[in-house]
Each structure stands twice: as structure tokens, then as C-alpha cells.
Design an enzyme around this catalytic site. Structure first.
Site, PDB file in Angstrom:
ATOM      1  N   LYS A 295       0.871  -1.183   0.000  1.00  0.00           N
ATOM      2  CA  LYS A 295       0.000   0.000   0.000  1.00  0.00           C
ATOM      3  C   LYS A 295       0.905   1.230   0.000  1.00  0.00           C
ATOM      4  O   LYS A 295       1.821   1.317   0.820  1.00  0.00           O
ATOM      5  CB  LYS A 295      -0.836  -0.042   1.278  1.00  0.00           C
ATOM      6  CG  LYS A 295      -1.983   0.919   1.304  1.00  0.00           C
ATOM      7  CD  LYS A 295      -2.759   0.735   2.597  1.00  0.00           C
ATOM      8  CE  LYS A 295      -3.795   1.831   2.730  1.00  0.00           C
ATOM      9  NZ  LYS A 295      -4.273   1.970   4.079  1.00  0.00           N
TER      10      LYS A 295
ATOM     11  N   HIS B   3      -0.217   4.519   0.173  1.00  0.00           N
ATOM     12  CA  HIS B   3      -0.807   5.710   0.793  1.00  0.00           C
ATOM     13  C   HIS B   3      -1.201   5.364   2.231  1.00  0.00           C
ATOM     14  O   HIS B   3      -0.980   4.228   2.656  1.00  0.00           O
ATOM     15  CB  HIS B   3      -2.030   6.178  -0.017  1.00  0.00           C
ATOM     16  CG  HIS B   3      -3.084   5.135  -0.108  1.00  0.00           C
ATOM     17  ND1 HIS B   3      -3.009   4.076  -0.977  1.00  0.00           N
ATOM     18  CD2 HIS B   3      -4.217   4.959   0.600  1.00  0.00           C
ATOM     19  CE1 HIS B   3      -4.070   3.308  -0.822  1.00  0.00           C
ATOM     20  NE2 HIS B   3      -4.818   3.814   0.132  1.00  0.00           N
TER      21      HIS B   3
END
Ligand code: OMP
Length: 234
Positions: free
Chosen positions: A114, A116
Site C-alpha cells: 500500500k 498511501h
């Protein structure tokens, strides 16, 4: 013999049967072998069955701690099937041994990183400097376990062991594709390569013995033939 199994293993075998976790037919495995049986741990999804698998794992881990001196900080479940296992097992371990309530944690990996929010590959307890116990559904060739070990090491954790619900007791797939030759077990090779113990609630011998109470003679015969074909030399 299934009847010689500790009570928690017998209870787990019963739950596998009642949950329809063991299927018979023709299944292509991750290793590309065609198996007449398949153990689908994803079916332990009712509250009763989730409790049953967590209890059996927790007893296996507590026994390893008592008999083998297993020490760990984090219960790690590789995505996806290891994720619900890691959280349910951690809760159950704390329930059965309250000393663990504030000393152990769980975590798991993402299949895709991921980029963000909090970012990163790991959800739950950070692995850096921690002793990590991997929990997963089944071990056949050990490929998924190797991937998990490498991920954990990259994050700075030390893998101290692996616990699975089922050890299929198979030999490693032959490098030249000729599976008719004798070969060492997936578990044995992982133990040698990484120097870690591997614990299983059940193995294929327990399953075959347990099946005799409910499976058809044809399914028992084809599972026994499969065991004979793919059994490991150690
Ligand atoms: P490795 O032995 O580490 O490659 O893992 C085998 C994986 O295959 C398991 O984590 C399961 O997701 C899946 N599997 C089952 O779920 N049940 C089986 O009976 C056999 C397999 C398999 O494909 O070998």
C-alpha cells in the site's frame, strides 16, 4: 491411529468432518499435483468452526511451548488464508494462557504493498527485532511458507517456527518433474534450510484414519494410493 490422538486433535477432526472441510474428487494443487482430497480451511467460517480451529492451533502452540521451548512474540498469518487464523489464534492463546495477553501480538502481510495512508506491507504488529511464528492452513510443497519466511526476514523479524492445520506429508516436487522418484519431505527440507520447527495439528495419516468413520471405500482407497505415490522418504 486417530483414536490415539490427543482429545483436542480428535475434536478438530470431528469439526473438519462437520464443516465439510475435507473434500473428495480431483483437485489440482498449487504444486500442480492432482489430489483425490482437498482440505479447505476457508470453510471454518462459522463462529463454532472458527473457534474450533483456533482452539486446536492454540493447543498445538502451547504444547510446543511446553515440550519444545517454543518462544515467540508475534503470530503471523500469510495473506489470505493465514489472516483470520492469526487473529483468532492470538485471541484463543490469550484466553487459554492469560500470561500471553500482553506479550503476544498478531500481524499479516498484504498481497500488494500500500503506497498511501500508513503504507507498507505488514498490517498489525511490526516485525522488526521480533520472534515470529507463522500460522497457515496446509503445507504441501512449502512454497508459500518460503515466501512468508523471506517477507518476514526482509522486515527484520526472526522466524522461530511454523504451525499448520494439516501436513500433507508430501515429498518435494522433483526438479526434473519426475515425481515417481523417492524424495525428501517439504517439511524436512524447510526445517533443514531455515533451522526452524514445524508443527501440525493433523497430518495425512491422521486424516486417513479419521476418514474411515465417514468416507466411502473408494475415497479412502484413492487417498491411500495418493499417499503411497507422493509420500516422502523422511
Ligand atoms: P505450500 O505447501 O506452502 O506451497 O502451501 C500450499 C497451499 O495450497 C496452502 O497454503 C493452501 O492454500 C493450498 N492447499 C489447500 O488449501 N489444501 C490442500 O489440501 C492442498 C493445498 C495445495 O494446493 O497444496
Amino acid at each position: 491411529m486417530a483414536n490415539d490422538l490427543p482429545q483436542f486433535k480428535q475434536d478438530f477432526l470431528k469439526s473438519c468432518h462437520s464443516g465439510g472441510v475435507l473434500k473428495f474428487g480431483s483437485f489440482e494443487l498449487k504444486s500442480k499435483r492432482i489430489s483425490p482430497y482437498f482440505f479447505n480451511a476457508g470453510l471454518f467460517h462459522t463462529a463454532r468452526l472458527a473457534n474450533a480451529i483456533a482452539t486446536a492451533f492454540a493447543h498445538t502452540i502451547i504444547d510446543a511451548q511446553k515440550n519444545d521451548g517454543l518462544e515467540y512474540d508475534i503470530v503471523f498469518g500469510p495473506a489470505y488464508k493465514g489472516i483470520p487464523l492469526a487473529s483468532a489464534i492470538t485471541v484463543k492463546l490469550g484466553e487459554l494462557d492469560p500470561k500471553l495477553l500482553d506479550t503476544i501480538s498478531y500481524s499479516f502481510d498484504r498481497k500488494e504493498a500500500k503506497d498511501h495512508g500508513e503504507g507498507g506491507n505488514i498490517v498489525g504488529a511490526p516485525l522488526k527485532g521480533k520472534r515470529v511464528l507463522i500460522v497457515d492452513d496446509v503445507i504441501t510443497a512449502g512454497t508459500a511458507k518460503r515466501e512468508a519466511i523471506e517477507k518476514i526476514q526482509k522486515e527484520g523479524g526472526t522466524v522461530v517456527g511454523i504451525a499448520v492445520a494439516l501436513d500433507r506429508k508430501e515429498k518435494l516436487p522433483a526438479a526434473d518433474g519426475d515425481d515417481s522418484k523417492p524424495g525428501p519431505s517439504a517439511i524436512g527440507e524447510l526445517k533443514k534450510e531455515y533451522g526452524i520447527p514445524i508443527y501440525a495439528i493433523l497430518n495425512l495419516d491422521d486424516i486417513i484414519e479419521g476418514m474411515k468413520g465417514f468416507a466411502s471405500p473408494e475415497d479412502i482407497k484413492s487417498t491411500e494410493e495418493y499417499r503411497q505415490k507422493y509420500k516422502a522418504t523422511d
